[in-house]
Enzyme design. Sequence first.
Site, PDB file in Angstrom:
ATOM      1  N   GLY A   8       6.518 100.009  56.118  1.00  0.00           N
ATOM      2  CA  GLY A   8       5.913  98.715  56.441  1.00  0.00           C
ATOM      3  C   GLY A   8       4.876  98.257  55.441  1.00  0.00           C
ATOM      4  N   ASP A  60       3.772  97.669  65.606  1.00  0.00           N
ATOM      5  CA  ASP A  60       4.027  98.607  66.703  1.00  0.00           C
ATOM      6  C   ASP A  60       4.230  99.988  66.094  1.00  0.00           C
ATOM      7  OD1 ASP A  60       6.822  99.251  68.941  1.00  0.00           O
ATOM      8  OD2 ASP A  60       4.706  99.882  69.053  1.00  0.00           O
TER       9      ASP A  60
HETATM   10  N1  SAM Z   1       4.429 102.123  71.280  1.00  0.00           N
HETATM   11  C1  SAM Z   1       4.159 103.274  70.444  1.00  0.00           C
HETATM   12  C2  SAM Z   1       2.685 103.502  70.343  1.00  0.00           C
HETATM   13  O1  SAM Z   1       1.928 102.620  70.704  1.00  0.00           O
HETATM   14  O2  SAM Z   1       2.314 104.603  69.909  1.00  0.00           O
HETATM   15  C3  SAM Z   1       4.802 103.112  69.110  1.00  0.00           C
HETATM   16  C4  SAM Z   1       6.270 102.978  69.265  1.00  0.00           C
HETATM   17  S1  SAM Z   1       7.318 102.957  67.916  1.00  0.00           S
HETATM   18  C5  SAM Z   1       8.294 104.309  68.349  1.00  0.00           C
HETATM   19  C6  SAM Z   1       6.425 103.510  66.488  1.00  0.00           C
HETATM   20  C7  SAM Z   1       7.336 103.359  65.300  1.00  0.00           C
HETATM   21  O3  SAM Z   1       6.604 103.250  64.074  1.00  0.00           O
HETATM   22  C8  SAM Z   1       8.315 104.526  65.091  1.00  0.00           C
HETATM   23  O4  SAM Z   1       9.631 104.068  65.261  1.00  0.00           O
HETATM   24  C9  SAM Z   1       8.039 104.998  63.660  1.00  0.00           C
HETATM   25  O5  SAM Z   1       9.199 105.460  63.011  1.00  0.00           O
HETATM   26  C10 SAM Z   1       7.475 103.735  63.048  1.00  0.00           C
HETATM   27  N2  SAM Z   1       6.696 103.928  61.814  1.00  0.00           N
HETATM   28  C11 SAM Z   1       5.769 104.873  61.551  1.00  0.00           C
HETATM   29  N3  SAM Z   1       5.252 104.705  60.315  1.00  0.00           N
HETATM   30  C12 SAM Z   1       5.872 103.603  59.780  1.00  0.00           C
HETATM   31  C13 SAM Z   1       5.762 102.923  58.530  1.00  0.00           C
HETATM   32  N4  SAM Z   1       4.895 103.342  57.592  1.00  0.00           N
HETATM   33  N5  SAM Z   1       6.536 101.822  58.330  1.00  0.00           N
HETATM   34  C14 SAM Z   1       7.397 101.386  59.301  1.00  0.00           C
HETATM   35  N6  SAM Z   1       7.560 102.010  60.502  1.00  0.00           N
HETATM   36  C15 SAM Z   1       6.793 103.105  60.737  1.00  0.00           C
END
Ligand code: SAM
Length: 285
Positions: free
Chosen positions: A140, A157
């Site tokens: 991201g 998120d």
């Molecule tokens: N609702 C949850 C919370 O509040 O902790 C978060 C849910 S969602 C599963 C979090 C997502 O962020 C995951 O799918 C993870 O793979 C993604 N993620 C983590 N680091 C990231 C990055 N640097 N860029 C994009 N996505 C990322």
Amino acid sequence: MTTTTYLEKLYSGYGQTFTLDEVLFEHRTDHQELIIFRNREFGTVMALDGIIQTTERDEFIYHEMMTHVPILAHGKAKRVLIIGGGDGGILREVLRHESVEHVTQVEIDQAVIDMCKQYLPNHSAGAFDDPRANIVIADGVEFVSECTETFDVIISDCTDPVGPGEVLFSSRFYEGCKRCLNEGGVFVAQNGVVFMQPDEILTTRRRLGPYFADQSFYAAAVPTYVGGVMTLAWASDNVELRQLDVATISERFERSGIDTRYYNPALHVASFALPQYVVKALDAL
Ligand code: SAM
């Protein structure tokens, strides 16, 4: 037969346990440790790197508050960017707004999307196949640093600021989000449980605050984000958007035709009222 339990590893001295009634998937992906299991209280549960991310039973609370608050406050959101959100719950709720014409979702881990489609199908509920949705597998922070598109609402998120999620709490990420936001746009982000992780909102204020005229927080009570209310970060250059009254939000909510289970206009407005200990901590910066 002894039932094994899953202990969340977010805090060294405190935590929640779930009976592991059935492990549906457990694997180290290219980015993180992913487990999806069945639990008799919360249904299907997903955790990443030992931290509970979402459960079937209470996901609606977080996903409704992270989407309807910024979109209804904005009032004219057509283009939305989601960072993270691999389970699809945020995407599902954003796409319920017929006024939204385009959603780009940037998720670093394809395995999270694939496994949540399979084991948590009601989270995305077909949202990944919506013609308005553009799914990008990327980091991201890199996306917002290089992106040439702009958006009305950006929703981060992300996981907690450990592992791949750490960069989504950096000044570089916030600078990129500011760059990708249209005039009058709104940025929101998951920002931890403030009672247990008070430094997270102070760091966000220090890093996100300089880029926007109005930076604050709002709250939602999510049972499996333990230790108190979940704090969500807010930022916009339009200071009026956080001050809208219940009548204005109600009119927009009615017009959206969306039926919710947690979100409502009164809660939308009230969610920006912060506990005095949080107000004092932010004022002391
Ligand atoms: N609702 C949850 C919370 O509040 O902790 C978060 C849910 S969602 C599963 C979090 C997502 O962020 C995951 O799918 C993870 O793979 C993604 N993620 C983590 N680091 C990231 C990055 N640097 N860029 C994009 N996505 C990322």
